[in-house]
Write a protein that holds these residues in place. Sequence first.
Motif, PDB file in Angstrom:
ATOM      1  N   MET A  41       9.801 -12.500  16.322  1.00  0.00           N
ATOM      2  CA  MET A  41      10.225 -11.848  14.919  1.00  0.00           C
ATOM      3  C   MET A  41      11.057 -10.563  15.370  1.00  0.00           C
ATOM      4  O   MET A  41      10.768  -9.766  16.326  1.00  0.00           O
ATOM      5  CB  MET A  41       9.209 -11.354  14.116  1.00  0.00           C
ATOM      6  N   LYS A  42      12.080 -10.481  14.842  1.00  0.00           N
ATOM      7  CA  LYS A  42      13.207  -9.368  15.021  1.00  0.00           C
ATOM      8  C   LYS A  42      12.674  -8.028  14.567  1.00  0.00           C
ATOM      9  O   LYS A  42      11.685  -8.315  13.430  1.00  0.00           O
ATOM     10  CB  LYS A  42      14.573  -9.689  14.584  1.00  0.00           C
ATOM     11  N   ILE A  43      13.354  -7.130  15.116  1.00  0.00           N
ATOM     12  CA  ILE A  43      12.521  -5.861  14.780  1.00  0.00           C
ATOM     13  C   ILE A  43      13.028  -5.471  13.119  1.00  0.00           C
ATOM     14  O   ILE A  43      12.161  -5.025  12.386  1.00  0.00           O
ATOM     15  CB  ILE A  43      13.224  -4.473  15.557  1.00  0.00           C
ATOM     16  N   LEU A  44      14.254  -6.013  12.735  1.00  0.00           N
ATOM     17  CA  LEU A  44      14.614  -5.847  11.369  1.00  0.00           C
ATOM     18  C   LEU A  44      13.714  -6.407  10.459  1.00  0.00           C
ATOM     19  O   LEU A  44      13.165  -6.044   9.308  1.00  0.00           O
ATOM     20  CB  LEU A  44      16.063  -6.054  11.060  1.00  0.00           C
ATOM     21  N   ASP A  45      13.197  -7.835  10.737  1.00  0.00           N
ATOM     22  CA  ASP A  45      12.483  -8.513  10.037  1.00  0.00           C
ATOM     23  C   ASP A  45      11.195  -7.984   9.743  1.00  0.00           C
ATOM     24  O   ASP A  45      10.365  -8.052   8.688  1.00  0.00           O
ATOM     25  CB  ASP A  45      12.383  -9.849  10.680  1.00  0.00           C
ATOM     26  N   THR A  46      10.696  -7.251  10.711  1.00  0.00           N
ATOM     27  CA  THR A  46       9.175  -6.494  10.846  1.00  0.00           C
ATOM     28  C   THR A  46       9.133  -5.584   9.887  1.00  0.00           C
ATOM     29  O   THR A  46       8.446  -5.174   9.166  1.00  0.00           O
ATOM     30  CB  THR A  46       8.825  -6.294  12.287  1.00  0.00           C
ATOM     31  N   ILE A  47      10.252  -4.647  10.042  1.00  0.00           N
ATOM     32  CA  ILE A  47      10.549  -3.531   9.117  1.00  0.00           C
ATOM     33  C   ILE A  47      10.594  -3.841   7.630  1.00  0.00           C
ATOM     34  O   ILE A  47      10.031  -3.339   6.825  1.00  0.00           O
ATOM     35  CB  ILE A  47      11.661  -2.710   9.646  1.00  0.00           C
ATOM     36  N   VAL A  48      11.563  -4.993   7.594  1.00  0.00           N
ATOM     37  CA  VAL A  48      11.408  -5.295   6.027  1.00  0.00           C
ATOM     38  C   VAL A  48      10.350  -5.893   5.527  1.00  0.00           C
ATOM     39  O   VAL A  48       9.834  -5.618   4.412  1.00  0.00           O
ATOM     40  CB  VAL A  48      12.649  -6.517   6.158  1.00  0.00           C
ATOM     41  N   LEU A  49       9.543  -6.743   6.387  1.00  0.00           N
ATOM     42  CA  LEU A  49       8.216  -7.294   5.909  1.00  0.00           C
ATOM     43  C   LEU A  49       7.172  -6.192   5.453  1.00  0.00           C
ATOM     44  O   LEU A  49       6.558  -6.065   4.524  1.00  0.00           O
ATOM     45  CB  LEU A  49       7.763  -8.195   6.998  1.00  0.00           C
ATOM     46  N   CYS A  50       7.460  -5.111   6.554  1.00  0.00           N
ATOM     47  CA  CYS A  50       6.472  -4.065   6.073  1.00  0.00           C
ATOM     48  C   CYS A  50       6.671  -3.358   4.832  1.00  0.00           C
ATOM     49  O   CYS A  50       5.937  -2.906   4.119  1.00  0.00           O
ATOM     50  CB  CYS A  50       6.461  -2.870   7.275  1.00  0.00           C
ATOM     51  N   LEU A  51       7.891  -3.073   4.538  1.00  0.00           N
ATOM     52  CA  LEU A  51       8.399  -2.562   3.228  1.00  0.00           C
ATOM     53  C   LEU A  51       8.292  -3.117   2.015  1.00  0.00           C
ATOM     54  O   LEU A  51       7.704  -2.863   1.069  1.00  0.00           O
ATOM     55  CB  LEU A  51       9.983  -2.029   3.382  1.00  0.00           C
ATOM     56  N   VAL A  52       8.298  -4.673   2.401  1.00  0.00           N
ATOM     57  CA  VAL A  52       7.926  -5.498   1.097  1.00  0.00           C
ATOM     58  C   VAL A  52       6.527  -5.354   0.708  1.00  0.00           C
ATOM     59  O   VAL A  52       6.139  -5.551  -0.387  1.00  0.00           O
ATOM     60  CB  VAL A  52       8.584  -7.031   1.641  1.00  0.00           C
ATOM     61  N   ILE A  53       5.606  -5.604   1.844  1.00  0.00           N
ATOM     62  CA  ILE A  53       4.236  -5.395   1.763  1.00  0.00           C
ATOM     63  C   ILE A  53       3.864  -3.930   1.008  1.00  0.00           C
ATOM     64  O   ILE A  53       3.031  -3.964   0.057  1.00  0.00           O
ATOM     65  CB  ILE A  53       3.512  -5.413   2.985  1.00  0.00           C
ATOM     66  N   ILE A  54       4.666  -2.807   1.373  1.00  0.00           N
ATOM     67  CA  ILE A  54       4.216  -1.517   0.669  1.00  0.00           C
ATOM     68  C   ILE A  54       4.709  -1.630  -0.713  1.00  0.00           C
ATOM     69  O   ILE A  54       3.989  -0.990  -1.721  1.00  0.00           O
ATOM     70  CB  ILE A  54       5.083  -0.303   1.441  1.00  0.00           C
ATOM     71  N   GLY A  55       5.939  -2.201  -0.979  1.00  0.00           N
ATOM     72  CA  GLY A  55       6.252  -2.367  -2.204  1.00  0.00           C
ATOM     73  C   GLY A  55       5.417  -3.230  -3.299  1.00  0.00           C
ATOM     74  O   GLY A  55       5.195  -2.874  -4.399  1.00  0.00           O
ATOM     75  N   SER A  56       4.890  -4.263  -2.648  1.00  0.00           N
ATOM     76  CA  SER A  56       3.904  -5.200  -3.445  1.00  0.00           C
ATOM     77  C   SER A  56       2.485  -4.418  -3.607  1.00  0.00           C
ATOM     78  O   SER A  56       2.018  -4.729  -4.714  1.00  0.00           O
ATOM     79  CB  SER A  56       3.671  -6.518  -2.799  1.00  0.00           C
ATOM     80  N   VAL A  57       2.004  -3.599  -2.771  1.00  0.00           N
ATOM     81  CA  VAL A  57       1.032  -2.736  -2.976  1.00  0.00           C
ATOM     82  C   VAL A  57       1.142  -1.755  -3.905  1.00  0.00           C
ATOM     83  O   VAL A  57       0.688  -1.572  -5.015  1.00  0.00           O
ATOM     84  CB  VAL A  57       0.559  -2.100  -1.780  1.00  0.00           C
ATOM     85  N   ASN A  58       2.194  -1.313  -4.059  1.00  0.00           N
ATOM     86  CA  ASN A  58       2.621  -0.446  -5.242  1.00  0.00           C
ATOM     87  C   ASN A  58       2.751  -1.146  -6.725  1.00  0.00           C
ATOM     88  O   ASN A  58       2.274  -0.723  -7.650  1.00  0.00           O
ATOM     89  CB  ASN A  58       3.820   0.235  -4.839  1.00  0.00           C
ATOM     90  N   TRP A  59       3.369  -2.203  -6.674  1.00  0.00           N
ATOM     91  CA  TRP A  59       3.195  -3.113  -7.772  1.00  0.00           C
ATOM     92  C   TRP A  59       2.013  -3.420  -8.304  1.00  0.00           C
ATOM     93  O   TRP A  59       1.772  -3.467  -9.438  1.00  0.00           O
ATOM     94  CB  TRP A  59       4.074  -4.210  -7.805  1.00  0.00           C
ATOM     95  N   GLY A  60       1.083  -3.627  -7.357  1.00  0.00           N
ATOM     96  CA  GLY A  60      -0.358  -4.134  -7.693  1.00  0.00           C
ATOM     97  C   GLY A  60      -0.914  -2.814  -8.186  1.00  0.00           C
ATOM     98  O   GLY A  60      -1.957  -2.920  -9.303  1.00  0.00           O
ATOM     99  N   LEU A  61      -0.675  -1.486  -7.765  1.00  0.00           N
ATOM    100  CA  LEU A  61      -1.172  -0.409  -8.072  1.00  0.00           C
ATOM    101  C   LEU A  61      -0.993  -0.152  -9.604  1.00  0.00           C
ATOM    102  O   LEU A  61      -1.719   0.171 -10.625  1.00  0.00           O
ATOM    103  CB  LEU A  61      -1.062   0.960  -7.449  1.00  0.00           C
ATOM    104  N   ILE A  62       0.552  -0.310  -9.919  1.00  0.00           N
ATOM    105  CA  ILE A  62       0.908  -0.251 -11.399  1.00  0.00           C
ATOM    106  C   ILE A  62       0.188  -1.243 -12.219  1.00  0.00           C
ATOM    107  O   ILE A  62       0.004  -0.837 -13.318  1.00  0.00           O
ATOM    108  CB  ILE A  62       2.428  -0.576 -11.216  1.00  0.00           C
ATOM    109  N   GLY A  63      -0.027  -2.382 -11.951  1.00  0.00           N
ATOM    110  CA  GLY A  63      -0.357  -3.435 -12.640  1.00  0.00           C
ATOM    111  C   GLY A  63      -1.815  -3.345 -12.991  1.00  0.00           C
ATOM    112  O   GLY A  63      -2.298  -3.671 -14.181  1.00  0.00           O
ATOM    113  N   PHE A  64      -2.778  -2.968 -11.952  1.00  0.00           N
ATOM    114  CA  PHE A  64      -4.063  -3.024 -12.124  1.00  0.00           C
ATOM    115  C   PHE A  64      -4.413  -1.678 -12.654  1.00  0.00           C
ATOM    116  O   PHE A  64      -5.471  -1.267 -13.499  1.00  0.00           O
ATOM    117  CB  PHE A  64      -4.968  -3.135 -10.704  1.00  0.00           C
ATOM    118  N   PHE A  65      -3.839  -0.272 -12.342  1.00  0.00           N
ATOM    119  CA  PHE A  65      -4.249   0.826 -12.642  1.00  0.00           C
ATOM    120  C   PHE A  65      -3.295   1.928 -13.253  1.00  0.00           C
ATOM    121  O   PHE A  65      -3.775   2.761 -13.533  1.00  0.00           O
ATOM    122  CB  PHE A  65      -4.874   1.494 -11.217  1.00  0.00           C
ATOM    123  N   GLN A  66      -2.073   1.170 -13.553  1.00  0.00           N
ATOM    124  CA  GLN A  66      -1.205   2.140 -14.005  1.00  0.00           C
ATOM    125  C   GLN A  66      -0.785   3.512 -13.213  1.00  0.00           C
ATOM    126  O   GLN A  66      -0.693   4.425 -13.686  1.00  0.00           O
ATOM    127  CB  GLN A  66      -1.383   2.449 -15.493  1.00  0.00           C
TER     128      GLN A  66
END
Length: 67
Positions: A1-26
Amino acid sequence: MKILDTIVLCLVIIGSVNWGLIGFFQFDLVAAIFGDMTMFSRIIYAIIGICGLYAISFFAKDRFIKK
């Protein structure tokens, strides 16, 4: 996996965790850390949004590139 792909994947995961926190706990983690809609928090949201759009290309890579 390219370095850019790894960085993007990490940021997408962080974003999805943030959306999960918003959805479950506001609870918006980005706003809690960087302030509610400050310039810096808006930049963070924009970067993660761009990473999400880039992550769409992962589907095309899996389909059309044979390993």
